[in-house]
Each structure stands twice: as structure tokens, then as C-alpha cells.
Design a protein around this motif. Structure first.
Motif, PDB file in Angstrom:
ATOM      1  N   ASP A 213      45.350   7.229 100.373  1.00  0.00           N
ATOM      2  CA  ASP A 213      46.135   7.544 101.348  1.00  0.00           C
ATOM      3  C   ASP A 213      47.572   6.433 100.986  1.00  0.00           C
ATOM      4  O   ASP A 213      48.493   6.778 101.178  1.00  0.00           O
ATOM      5  N   GLU A 214      47.279   5.294 100.501  1.00  0.00           N
ATOM      6  CA  GLU A 214      48.239   4.483 100.105  1.00  0.00           C
ATOM      7  C   GLU A 214      49.178   4.807  99.008  1.00  0.00           C
ATOM      8  O   GLU A 214      50.484   4.594  98.826  1.00  0.00           O
ATOM      9  N   HIS A 215      48.317   5.364  97.941  1.00  0.00           N
ATOM     10  CA  HIS A 215      49.135   5.490  96.650  1.00  0.00           C
ATOM     11  C   HIS A 215      49.225   7.160  96.443  1.00  0.00           C
ATOM     12  O   HIS A 215      50.013   7.380  95.284  1.00  0.00           O
ATOM     13  N   GLY A 216      48.544   7.774  97.052  1.00  0.00           N
ATOM     14  CA  GLY A 216      48.699   9.326  96.773  1.00  0.00           C
ATOM     15  C   GLY A 216      47.615   9.700  95.624  1.00  0.00           C
ATOM     16  O   GLY A 216      47.388   8.934  94.784  1.00  0.00           O
ATOM     17  N   MET A 217      47.223  10.906  95.708  1.00  0.00           N
ATOM     18  CA  MET A 217      46.317  11.403  94.461  1.00  0.00           C
ATOM     19  C   MET A 217      46.835  11.464  93.251  1.00  0.00           C
ATOM     20  O   MET A 217      46.050  11.384  92.287  1.00  0.00           O
ATOM     21  N   ARG A 218      48.337  11.672  93.055  1.00  0.00           N
ATOM     22  CA  ARG A 218      48.806  11.760  91.879  1.00  0.00           C
ATOM     23  C   ARG A 218      48.707  10.331  90.888  1.00  0.00           C
ATOM     24  O   ARG A 218      48.131  10.166  89.969  1.00  0.00           O
ATOM     25  N   THR A 219      49.050   9.159  91.739  1.00  0.00           N
ATOM     26  CA  THR A 219      48.868   7.939  91.168  1.00  0.00           C
ATOM     27  C   THR A 219      47.262   7.692  90.921  1.00  0.00           C
ATOM     28  O   THR A 219      46.990   6.862  89.939  1.00  0.00           O
ATOM     29  N   THR A 220      46.396   7.875  91.936  1.00  0.00           N
ATOM     30  CA  THR A 220      45.038   7.599  91.683  1.00  0.00           C
ATOM     31  C   THR A 220      44.610   8.224  90.524  1.00  0.00           C
ATOM     32  O   THR A 220      43.834   7.647  89.617  1.00  0.00           O
ATOM     33  N   MET A 221      44.945   9.531  90.185  1.00  0.00           N
ATOM     34  CA  MET A 221      44.305  10.191  89.068  1.00  0.00           C
ATOM     35  C   MET A 221      44.853   9.640  87.882  1.00  0.00           C
ATOM     36  O   MET A 221      44.103   9.422  86.945  1.00  0.00           O
ATOM     37  N   THR A 222      46.250   9.278  87.914  1.00  0.00           N
ATOM     38  CA  THR A 222      46.785   8.605  86.692  1.00  0.00           C
ATOM     39  C   THR A 222      46.075   7.299  86.375  1.00  0.00           C
ATOM     40  O   THR A 222      45.646   7.121  85.096  1.00  0.00           O
ATOM     41  N   GLU A 223      45.545   6.765  87.214  1.00  0.00           N
ATOM     42  CA  GLU A 223      44.877   5.409  87.209  1.00  0.00           C
ATOM     43  C   GLU A 223      43.809   5.694  86.620  1.00  0.00           C
ATOM     44  O   GLU A 223      43.093   5.140  85.598  1.00  0.00           O
ATOM     45  N   ALA A 224      42.989   6.657  87.237  1.00  0.00           N
ATOM     46  CA  ALA A 224      41.419   7.177  87.100  1.00  0.00           C
ATOM     47  C   ALA A 224      41.359   7.706  85.491  1.00  0.00           C
ATOM     48  O   ALA A 224      40.147   7.308  84.869  1.00  0.00           O
ATOM     49  N   LEU A 225      42.324   8.305  85.144  1.00  0.00           N
ATOM     50  CA  LEU A 225      42.542   9.010  83.579  1.00  0.00           C
ATOM     51  C   LEU A 225      42.918   8.055  82.579  1.00  0.00           C
ATOM     52  O   LEU A 225      43.112   8.463  81.405  1.00  0.00           O
ATOM     53  N   HIS A 226      43.568   6.772  82.894  1.00  0.00           N
ATOM     54  CA  HIS A 226      43.906   5.803  82.010  1.00  0.00           C
ATOM     55  C   HIS A 226      42.987   5.769  80.748  1.00  0.00           C
ATOM     56  O   HIS A 226      41.684   5.422  81.069  1.00  0.00           O
ATOM     57  N   GLY A 227      43.592   5.714  79.523  1.00  0.00           N
ATOM     58  CA  GLY A 227      42.614   5.579  78.558  1.00  0.00           C
ATOM     59  C   GLY A 227      41.943   6.812  77.925  1.00  0.00           C
ATOM     60  O   GLY A 227      41.296   6.662  76.832  1.00  0.00           O
ATOM     61  N   VAL A 228      42.120   7.862  78.679  1.00  0.00           N
ATOM     62  CA  VAL A 228      41.238   9.097  77.916  1.00  0.00           C
ATOM     63  C   VAL A 228      42.166   9.427  77.031  1.00  0.00           C
ATOM     64  O   VAL A 228      43.453   9.627  77.173  1.00  0.00           O
ATOM     65  N   ASP A 229      41.605   9.891  75.824  1.00  0.00           N
ATOM     66  CA  ASP A 229      42.030  10.242  74.758  1.00  0.00           C
ATOM     67  C   ASP A 229      41.250  11.220  73.942  1.00  0.00           C
ATOM     68  O   ASP A 229      40.230  11.817  74.445  1.00  0.00           O
ATOM     69  N   GLU A 230      41.599  11.691  72.630  1.00  0.00           N
ATOM     70  CA  GLU A 230      40.861  12.812  72.006  1.00  0.00           C
ATOM     71  C   GLU A 230      39.527  12.158  71.502  1.00  0.00           C
ATOM     72  O   GLU A 230      38.601  12.822  71.178  1.00  0.00           O
ATOM     73  N   ASP A 231      39.380  10.973  71.900  1.00  0.00           N
ATOM     74  CA  ASP A 231      37.575  10.351  71.507  1.00  0.00           C
ATOM     75  C   ASP A 231      37.140  10.332  72.615  1.00  0.00           C
ATOM     76  O   ASP A 231      35.868   9.727  72.731  1.00  0.00           O
ATOM     77  N   THR A 232      37.612  10.763  73.879  1.00  0.00           N
ATOM     78  CA  THR A 232      36.771  10.693  75.222  1.00  0.00           C
ATOM     79  C   THR A 232      35.973  11.959  75.503  1.00  0.00           C
ATOM     80  O   THR A 232      36.482  13.095  75.179  1.00  0.00           O
TER      81      THR A 232
END
Length: 315
Positions: A213-232
Motif C-alpha cells: 500500500d505504501e510503496h506500490g507493487m512495482r517498488t515491492t517487486m523490484t525489492e523482492a527481485l533484487h539480486g536475481v541474476d543468471e545464476d538464480t
């Protein structure tokens, strides 16, 4: 904070293996055992095939009936849950071994124990970092000592972290299939008091509805996916009750105030953009409580987005 993924990447698997687990062995109410066939009726295989992916429907796994007994030692139906999860483990293991993307169709959320344990074993064997996105109204981190009901669908995260009953832990070859930093919870809005303590003690990362609610789904998912790369290896465990029950009423433990349709579409599309999706669970769909299979149809649309369907070809 920016997610470190390559939007042009493609999932390694071009074959989706549908695995049905028609049981409500860990649930609080009857009905989610019909979930796999409801997804089939909603056209899941046909929709995925239209996206250019190969679909292999492995049919429904077999397992014991739910006896609907009272809890024993704080656990309901432990023996039956172990049997179902063993079948799930073997099926997901076989799909990953064949290079397919396993899509477990539940059934209740206790089945994620077998599914994610198999995924964890494969990720470790292949030198991949496992990230699990837990899309749910609940954190499912109760144990037999804290659960008010003894229902195992409220305990899979605890089991995967190595804190559940011994019969449901250690399946990945290590005492815990997951470390706390591998998990990201999204959409949470119903947490028991002992679970709050466990979340803090374990250091779990929870994006609850207030955060969205406070940050929106876009920011939330950016945070949740931080660090995901080709080795994930990215695994999505999608409990249909993550959605607001006004959107998807066909669940046994609906909680008001969840993400709406567009919010969840954005969530799924951003996951797909990583190109790292390797496996998924879709659980807790209860056709007995649905309205003209609406929740199953919405689930299919969201699965399509998760697998890469979008309105436009985005750069």
C-alpha cells in the motif's frame, strides 16, 4: 534499489510439466483437492501451449485420502501429508531432471514442502542460488508447537527452514531446504502472534500489504527481485488466497485486503521479466467455494503472465 536481472533473458525450460496433486490433506476445509482439474477446465494447458511452450500434462498423482482426524501431537494428517509430499517430490524431481519447468497444481500449500525440497536439491546440484517468492495471505511459518489448528498447510515454510516435524524436514539433503535469505513473502496480511515472533527471530523478508500500500507493487517487486541474476533459480509458490477474495473467492482461507487483479498481473509480469523462473506451485484453489470457476480462470491468466505473456513486446 534496482533488480539485477537481464530482461532479455529467456527461461531455460521450454517445456512446462503440469503435475496435479489433488489433496486437501493439510487444509482446514474440504475442496482444494479439486483444484488441479479446475485449472484444466479453465484451459491452462491450452493457454500455455498458445504461448509457444510445450506442455506435458503428467496427470494427477495418487495418494491417501484425507481422514479428517483431530490433531495428534499438534499435527493433523502427518502420515498422509508425508505420503503426498513424497509423490510431489518425486514428480518435481523427474520434471527438473528432464529439463522441464514443473508447475505443481494443488491441492493445499503443505505440498510446497515436497516441491521446494526437490527444487532446492536441483539448484544446489547445479550451482544455482535459489530464490523463493511466497505469494500468500499467510506466512505459513507455524510449527506443531504454535499452530492453533494443527493444519499442515500453515507450516510448510517452517518445515523448509528445518523447524518442522522430522518426517517433513531434511528432504533436500540438508537439514533445511531453504535459508531465510532465500525467501521473499509478498501480499501477507494474516499472521498469528507466534509467527510474528518467528519472522523476527528468523530474519525473514516480508512484504506485507501495508508495504505494498505504501510503496506500490512495482517498488515491492523490484525489492523482492533484487539480486536475481543468471545464476538464480527462481521458484514461485502462489497461494490463490494471496489475491483479494473479491477477485478470487475460490479459496478456503480468504482474507480481505489483498492485491487486486492488476497489482497481481504486474507482480507476475515483473517476475517473468527476469527470465529466471524455473518452477512454480499454484495451490489452495477450492472450486467448492468458487463462483463459476472464476478463480481458476483468473489463476490461469496470472500463470500466463508469469510465463511471459504481456500486452506489448517490451524492450
Amino acid at each position: 534499489m534496482q533488480a539485477t536481472f537481464d530482461p532479455s533473458a529467456s527461461p531455460a525450460a521450454t517445456t512446462v510439466a503440469l503435475i496435479g496433486a489433488p489433496t486437501d490433506v493439510g487444509a482446514s476445509v474440504r475442496g482444494c483437492g479439486m483444484g488441479p482439474d479446475a485449472l484444466r477446465v479453465a484451459g491452462l494447458a491450452e493457454c500455455v501451449a498458445r504461448m509457444g511452450l510445450t506442455v506435458v500434462d503428467r496427470g494427477n498423482l495418487a495418494g491417501p485420502a484425507t481422514p479428517w482426524r483431530a490433531p495428534e501431537g499438534g499435527l493433523r494428517h502427518l502420515k498422509e501429508a508425508v505420503a503426498w509430499n513424497r509423490s510431489v517430490y518425486d514428480a518435481v524431481d523427474a520434471a527438473l531432471g528432464a529439463g522441464h519447468l514443473p508447475l505443481l497444481m494443488g491441492g493445499d500449500h503443505c505440498l510446497a514442502i515436497g516441491s521446494i525440497s526437490a527444487v532446492a536439491w536441483h539448484a544446489r546440484r547445479r550451482g544455482k542460488t535459489l530464490r523463493v517468492l511466497w505469494l500468500d495471505a499467510h506466512t505459513d511459518v507455524n510449527t506443531e508447537a504454535t499452530s492453533p489448528s494443527g493444519n499442515l498447510h500453515g507450516m510448510p515454510v517452517a518445515c523448509l527452514l528445518g523447524h518442522g516435524p522430522s518426517a517433513l524436514t531434511g528432504w533436500s539433503g540438508l537439514p533445511s531446504a531453504l535459508q531465510a535469505d532465500a525467501l521473499r513473502f509478498i501480499g501477507i496480511r494474516s499472521v498469528d502472534a507466534p509467527e510474528r515472533d518467528a519472522i523476527r527471530a528468523l530474519g525473514l523478508t516480508v512484504f506485507d500489504m501495508r508495504h505494498i500500500d505504501e510503496h506500490g507493487m512495482r517498488t515491492t517487486m523490484t525489492e523482492a527481485l533484487h539480486g536475481v541474476d543468471e545464476d538464480t533459480h527462481l521458484h514461485v509458490s502462489f497461494d490463490i488466497d494471496c489475491l483479494d477474495p473479491d477477485v478470487a473467492p475460490g479459496v478456503g482461507t480468504g482474507v480481505r485486503g489483498g492485491p487486486g487483479y492488476r497489482e497481481m498481473q504486474l507482480c507476475m509480469e515483473m517476475i517473468a521479466d527476469t527470465g529466471r523462473l524455473g518452477s512454480m506451485d499454484v495451490v489452495e484453489l477450492n472450486p467448492a467455494l468458487d463462483v463459476r470457476n472464476r478463480s481458476a480462470e483468473i489463476a490461469v491468466e496470472l500463470i500466463e503472465s508469469l510465463l511471459g505473456k504481456s500486452t506489448l513486446a517490451r524492450p
